[in-house]
Design an enzyme around this catalytic site. Structure first.
Site, PDB file in Angstrom:
ATOM      1  N   SER A   9       0.857  -1.195   0.000  1.00 13.29           N
ATOM      2  CA  SER A   9       0.000   0.000   0.000  1.00 13.29           C
ATOM      3  C   SER A   9       0.888   1.238   0.000  1.00 13.29           C
ATOM      4  O   SER A   9       2.055   1.160   0.380  1.00 13.29           O
ATOM      5  CB  SER A   9      -0.847  -0.018   1.279  1.00 13.29           C
ATOM      6  OG  SER A   9      -1.533   1.196   1.440  1.00 13.29           O
TER       7      SER A   9
ATOM      8  N   TYR B 190      -1.799  -0.434  10.697  1.00 16.69           N
ATOM      9  CA  TYR B 190      -1.927  -0.864   9.298  1.00 16.69           C
ATOM     10  C   TYR B 190      -0.675  -0.485   8.518  1.00 16.69           C
ATOM     11  O   TYR B 190      -0.106  -1.297   7.781  1.00 16.69           O
ATOM     12  CB  TYR B 190      -3.168  -0.213   8.672  1.00 16.69           C
ATOM     13  CG  TYR B 190      -3.373  -0.557   7.208  1.00 16.69           C
ATOM     14  CD1 TYR B 190      -3.656  -1.868   6.818  1.00 16.69           C
ATOM     15  CD2 TYR B 190      -3.270   0.423   6.223  1.00 16.69           C
ATOM     16  CE1 TYR B 190      -3.830  -2.181   5.472  1.00 16.69           C
ATOM     17  CE2 TYR B 190      -3.448   0.116   4.882  1.00 16.69           C
ATOM     18  CZ  TYR B 190      -3.731  -1.192   4.516  1.00 16.69           C
ATOM     19  OH  TYR B 190      -3.897  -1.507   3.183  1.00 16.69           O
TER      20      TYR B 190
HETATM   21  N1  LIG Z   1      -8.828  -0.611  -0.773  1.00 15.55           N
HETATM   22  C1  LIG Z   1      -7.781   0.155  -0.568  1.00 15.55           C
HETATM   23  O1  LIG Z   1      -7.890   1.382  -0.445  1.00 15.55           O
HETATM   24  C2  LIG Z   1      -6.393  -0.438  -0.532  1.00 15.55           C
HETATM   25  C3  LIG Z   1      -5.314   0.424  -0.726  1.00 15.55           C
HETATM   26  C4  LIG Z   1      -4.030  -0.096  -0.693  1.00 15.55           C
HETATM   27  C5  LIG Z   1      -3.828  -1.439  -0.488  1.00 15.55           C
HETATM   28  N2  LIG Z   1      -4.892  -2.260  -0.297  1.00 15.55           N
HETATM   29  C6  LIG Z   1      -4.629  -3.673  -0.055  1.00 15.55           C
HETATM   30  O2  LIG Z   1      -5.187  -4.408  -1.115  1.00 15.55           O
HETATM   31  C7  LIG Z   1      -5.501  -5.734  -0.678  1.00 15.55           C
HETATM   32  C8  LIG Z   1      -6.908  -6.093  -1.117  1.00 15.55           C
HETATM   33  O3  LIG Z   1      -7.802  -5.187  -0.518  1.00 15.55           O
HETATM   34  P1  LIG Z   1      -9.195  -4.755  -1.178  1.00 15.55           P
HETATM   35  O4  LIG Z   1      -9.186  -3.294  -1.265  1.00 15.55           O
HETATM   36  O5  LIG Z   1      -9.474  -5.549  -2.374  1.00 15.55           O
HETATM   37  O6  LIG Z   1     -10.162  -5.128   0.026  1.00 15.55           O
HETATM   38  P2  LIG Z   1     -11.442  -6.097   0.137  1.00 15.55           P
HETATM   39  O7  LIG Z   1     -12.393  -5.798  -0.939  1.00 15.55           O
HETATM   40  O8  LIG Z   1     -11.877  -5.984   1.558  1.00 15.55           O
HETATM   41  O9  LIG Z   1     -10.829  -7.538  -0.122  1.00 15.55           O
HETATM   42  C9  LIG Z   1      -9.969  -8.147   0.803  1.00 15.55           C
HETATM   43  C10 LIG Z   1      -9.789  -9.597   0.424  1.00 15.55           C
HETATM   44  O10 LIG Z   1      -8.908 -10.193   1.396  1.00 15.55           O
HETATM   45  C11 LIG Z   1      -9.525 -11.357   1.916  1.00 15.55           C
HETATM   46  N3  LIG Z   1      -9.125 -11.584   3.283  1.00 15.55           N
HETATM   47  C12 LIG Z   1      -9.223 -10.751   4.351  1.00 15.55           C
HETATM   48  N4  LIG Z   1      -8.782 -11.371   5.452  1.00 15.55           N
HETATM   49  C13 LIG Z   1      -8.374 -12.606   5.079  1.00 15.55           C
HETATM   50  C14 LIG Z   1      -7.841 -13.709   5.772  1.00 15.55           C
HETATM   51  N5  LIG Z   1      -7.639 -13.696   7.087  1.00 15.55           N
HETATM   52  N6  LIG Z   1      -7.515 -14.838   5.054  1.00 15.55           N
HETATM   53  C15 LIG Z   1      -7.757 -14.876   3.723  1.00 15.55           C
HETATM   54  N7  LIG Z   1      -8.281 -13.873   3.024  1.00 15.55           N
HETATM   55  C16 LIG Z   1      -8.587 -12.750   3.698  1.00 15.55           C
HETATM   56  C17 LIG Z   1     -11.029 -11.118   1.792  1.00 15.55           C
HETATM   57  O11 LIG Z   1     -11.723 -12.337   1.655  1.00 15.55           O
HETATM   58  P3  LIG Z   1     -12.540 -13.078   2.825  1.00 15.55           P
HETATM   59  O12 LIG Z   1     -13.159 -12.024   3.681  1.00 15.55           O
HETATM   60  O13 LIG Z   1     -13.498 -13.912   2.064  1.00 15.55           O
HETATM   61  O14 LIG Z   1     -11.511 -13.897   3.536  1.00 15.55           O
HETATM   62  C18 LIG Z   1     -11.095 -10.365   0.457  1.00 15.55           C
HETATM   63  O15 LIG Z   1     -11.123 -11.275  -0.612  1.00 15.55           O
HETATM   64  C19 LIG Z   1      -5.271  -5.731   0.828  1.00 15.55           C
HETATM   65  O16 LIG Z   1      -4.021  -6.305   1.108  1.00 15.55           O
HETATM   66  C20 LIG Z   1      -5.264  -4.253   1.186  1.00 15.55           C
HETATM   67  O17 LIG Z   1      -4.496  -3.992   2.342  1.00 15.55           O
HETATM   68  C21 LIG Z   1      -6.176  -1.788  -0.330  1.00 15.55           C
END
Ligand SMILES: NC(=O)c1ccc[n+]([C@@H]2O[C@H](COP(=O)([O-])OP(=O)(O)OC[C@H]3O[C@@H](n4cnc5c(N)ncnc54)[C@H](OP(=O)(O)O)[C@@H]3O)[C@@H](O)[C@H]2O)c1
Length: 265
Positions: free
Chosen positions: A145, A158
């Protein structure tokens, strides 16, 4: 978007049940890759599998996995390796955040964030390394991130997890450079996904940054575009990356100004 080089490659994606993980899966399927999708929500994974198999006639395997359970990680990855053989690309995408000031964060929250975002990512990586090193082929894509580059108020824990991901990835890249295994880190700013349902319960952050939120499809395109290339890092949006360069050069000034300007949470 179709990337010919991905045809018949075996790609494993953690956190594939929604958000950018699911979008990456869609683009990989369009490129005819074989997919292994992992997350805790098995029903969502099954629905995505049905969608992708019907639309693209590709092979999609799904496994329920909580990446914070390292025994389960080992068990599931052994099964994956037995079932599909070699893993060409691992996308460590599973992760979550909770925006709170350090003094308000509970021990449980801190542990959970580190267990999923850091230990889980390392555990999955450890399971693919021996075979990749043996084959002298592969790529590990770690979704970190901008929070891993610029720490901001209310993201102490985080941000610490994502700094850890970048530190781990940088060392890993050097360890693997003689083995033809690429390590790519992805540092997006805010993306419009369900991430904020947990991270930003009050909705304050989403309201403040709405106008420059990235679309998950756009981020996924950049990630898939980097597959089987020597891309070191993806930083999005570009102007935010400039901020991280200024941070390194003028940390005191940045923190003095940033304390107010970057406090969007
Ligand atoms: N959205 C943002 O603004 C942003 C910005 C920078 C980086 N990121 C990073 O991008 C990545 C994806 O995030 P996203 O934005 O796509 O969020 P999201 O829509 O909440 O998706 C998160 C994914 O991670 C899975 N997950 C969460 N906890 C888990 C666990 N304990 N074991 C296995 N799977 C798990 C969830 O699936 P289940 O709940 O089904 O397990 C879901 O598929 C993350 O690493 C996040 O930190 C996000």
């Amino acid at each position: 978007m179709v990337k010919e080089q991905l045809k018949a490659k075996n790609i494993v994606i953690t956190g594939a049940s929604g958000g950018i993980g699911a979008e990456i899966a869609r683009l990989c399927a369009a490129s005819k890759a074989n997919l292994v999708l992992l997350a805790r929500s098995i029903d969502k994974l099954k629905r995505l599998k049905a969608e992708l198999e019907a639309k693209y006639q590709v092979r999609v395997d799904v496994f329920q996995l909580d990446v914070s359970d390292t025994d389960q990680v080992q068990k599931v990855f052994r099964e994956i390796l037995a079932r599909i053989g070699d893993i060409d690309i691992l996308v460590n995408n599973a992760g979550f955040g909770i925006f709170r000031e350090a003094h308000e964060a509970s021990m449980d929250e801190m542990k959970r964030m580190f267990k999923v975002n850091v230990i889980g990512l390392m555990a999955c990586t450890s399971m693919v390394l021996p075979k990749m090193r043996e084959r002298r082929f592969g790529q590990i894509i770690n979704i970190a991130s901008q929070a891993g580059k610029i720490a901001t108020p209310k993201s102490s824990v985080y941000s610490a997890t994502k700094h850890a991901v970048l530190g781990y990835s940088n060392a890993l890249r050097m360890e693997l450079s003689d083995y033809n295994i690429q390590v790519t880190t992805v540092n997006p700013g805010p993306i419009a996904t369900n991430f904020f349902d947990i991270a930003d319960e009050q909705g304050t952050y989403v309201k403040n940054v709405q106008r420059f939120m990235l679309k998950p499809e756009f981020v996924a395109r950049k990630v898939v575009g980097s597959m089987l290339t020597r891309t070191r890092e993806i930083n999005l949006p570009r102007w935010m990356n400039l901020g991280s360069v200024v941070y390194v050069l003028f940390p005191r000034l940045f923190e003095r100004i940033g304390k107010r300007m970057l406090n969007k949470k």
